[in-house]
Design a protein around this motif. Sequence first.
Motif, PDB file in Angstrom:
ATOM      1  N   ARG A 163       2.193   5.463 -10.773  1.00  0.00           N
ATOM      2  CA  ARG A 163       0.825   5.734  -9.736  1.00  0.00           C
ATOM      3  C   ARG A 163       0.955   4.945  -8.655  1.00  0.00           C
ATOM      4  N   GLY A 165      -0.511   2.067  -5.804  1.00  0.00           N
ATOM      5  CA  GLY A 165      -1.976   1.868  -5.530  1.00  0.00           C
ATOM      6  C   GLY A 165      -1.802   0.470  -4.933  1.00  0.00           C
ATOM      7  N   ARG A 166      -2.992  -0.282  -5.295  1.00  0.00           N
ATOM      8  CA  ARG A 166      -3.177  -1.641  -4.639  1.00  0.00           C
ATOM      9  C   ARG A 166      -2.850  -2.772  -5.889  1.00  0.00           C
ATOM     10  N   ASP A 189       3.412   7.528  -6.494  1.00  0.00           N
ATOM     11  CA  ASP A 189       2.353   8.619  -6.072  1.00  0.00           C
ATOM     12  C   ASP A 189       1.553   8.227  -5.055  1.00  0.00           C
ATOM     13  N   GLN A 190       1.157   7.184  -4.888  1.00  0.00           N
ATOM     14  CA  GLN A 190       0.107   6.433  -3.924  1.00  0.00           C
ATOM     15  C   GLN A 190       0.660   5.545  -3.067  1.00  0.00           C
ATOM     16  N   ARG A 229       1.391  -2.506   3.431  1.00  0.00           N
ATOM     17  CA  ARG A 229       1.528  -1.338   2.758  1.00  0.00           C
ATOM     18  C   ARG A 229       2.430  -0.396   3.105  1.00  0.00           C
ATOM     19  N   GLY A 231       3.382   3.634   2.488  1.00  0.00           N
ATOM     20  CA  GLY A 231       2.963   5.030   2.136  1.00  0.00           C
ATOM     21  C   GLY A 231       4.044   5.655   1.422  1.00  0.00           C
TER      22      GLY A 231
END
Length: 428
Positions: A163, A165-166, A189-190, A229, A231
């Motif tokens: 998944r 994410g953060r 995915d994120q 971050r 992407g």
Amino acid sequence: MTNTREDHWPAPVASTPLDAAVRVPGSKSITNRAYVLAALASAPTRVRRPLDSRDTRLMLGALAALGAHSEETADGFLVHPRGTTSGRADEVTVTLGNAGTVARFTPALAALGDAAVLFDGDDAIRRRPIGPLLTALRKLGARIDDDGRGAPPFTVHGAGGLRGGRVDLDSSASSQFLSALLLAGPAFDQGVTIRLVGGAPPSEPHIAMTVDMLRRFGATVDRSEAEFRVGPAKLSCPEYVVEPDLSTAAPFVAAAVVSGGTVRVHGWPKQTTQPGDWMRSLLPALGAKVTLDDDGLVVTGGSAIPGAELDLHEVGELTPVIAAVLCFAEGPSTISGVAHLRGHETDRLTALATELSSLGAGVAETEDGLRITPAPLHGGVFHTYEDHRLVMAAAVLGLRVPGVLVENPATVGKTFPEFVETWRDLVG
């Protein structure tokens, strides 16, 4: 490993100032990052001039177990993107040896696959920290069984993707935890957003290296203060040329300083993210003259080596060689900022203090480094604790100390299998 004198290497003495040139192999840090990114790419990547050593072969083996196969070429490897691991076995095994980059960079790739993957290696790798990375991967959606050890052996159960994410990450023990998540992030995915907690990671140059290589493969990386971050992205890099390993070059550069001679290192890049490039700024403080030209770096040692106070937090892997050099300084020296070296291939601070002191130097551990008080040195066995950087430090010491016997020199095959032969040629 045995302890007979036949297994020890008599480090050669430089009876006169050196006048030599050397080429070192490709960077291990760059090579293994390039292999991981190639495994995550959408098309094959030709990795040219990579390091060929135990650690890099272990990485290729790990990636093959995870479905990313490679073919040897005339000057490197063609690495194919990862495929499926299903149908091959109930459980796939990744052999880690004592390779920190393999242990830390490949578990995220296993989570992207579709098999249960067992990670295990040498006894030493079971003592090296990895728990914070496994915790972060779990928070990002991975299923990992380690019986609460936070260390190998552990099993990653692939679920066909992650998944992302953060996530908060404590990377204070090793920058490789952060690099591991950044390298795999484009395949989540994120993507991944990482907030650093628990203190700054050591070795900022290695983080910069990871970010630079991600961008060269087409990823978007944003950084602000303690947050990163990456992407989701489709990676691609048809060809990647690996730079010479500047950390492996460190003992050869140090040889010029210790012998008062001149050593040229061919191929030293004019711009690089490698932490070993820090040697260029340090050498003048140690009395040496440094010139960088189109063919590489030329170092000429001075008539004396001054004592120094050095914070090596960002370039900790240079500590063993620099500590050996400072044993010949005119006055006391302090190395600080390297408490994290206690979690490397061995506890490098204890090992250096023990071995350098056993040959006469006054070396004591501090909370985060070493205090070195020069004293007359003598020969004897220098134990290396299966640590390649300690072999290199012992070789530097032996340039001016007759009778240094280096235990288990073959352990340097981790990063430079031809080190002993190249060192002999250097000293003549």
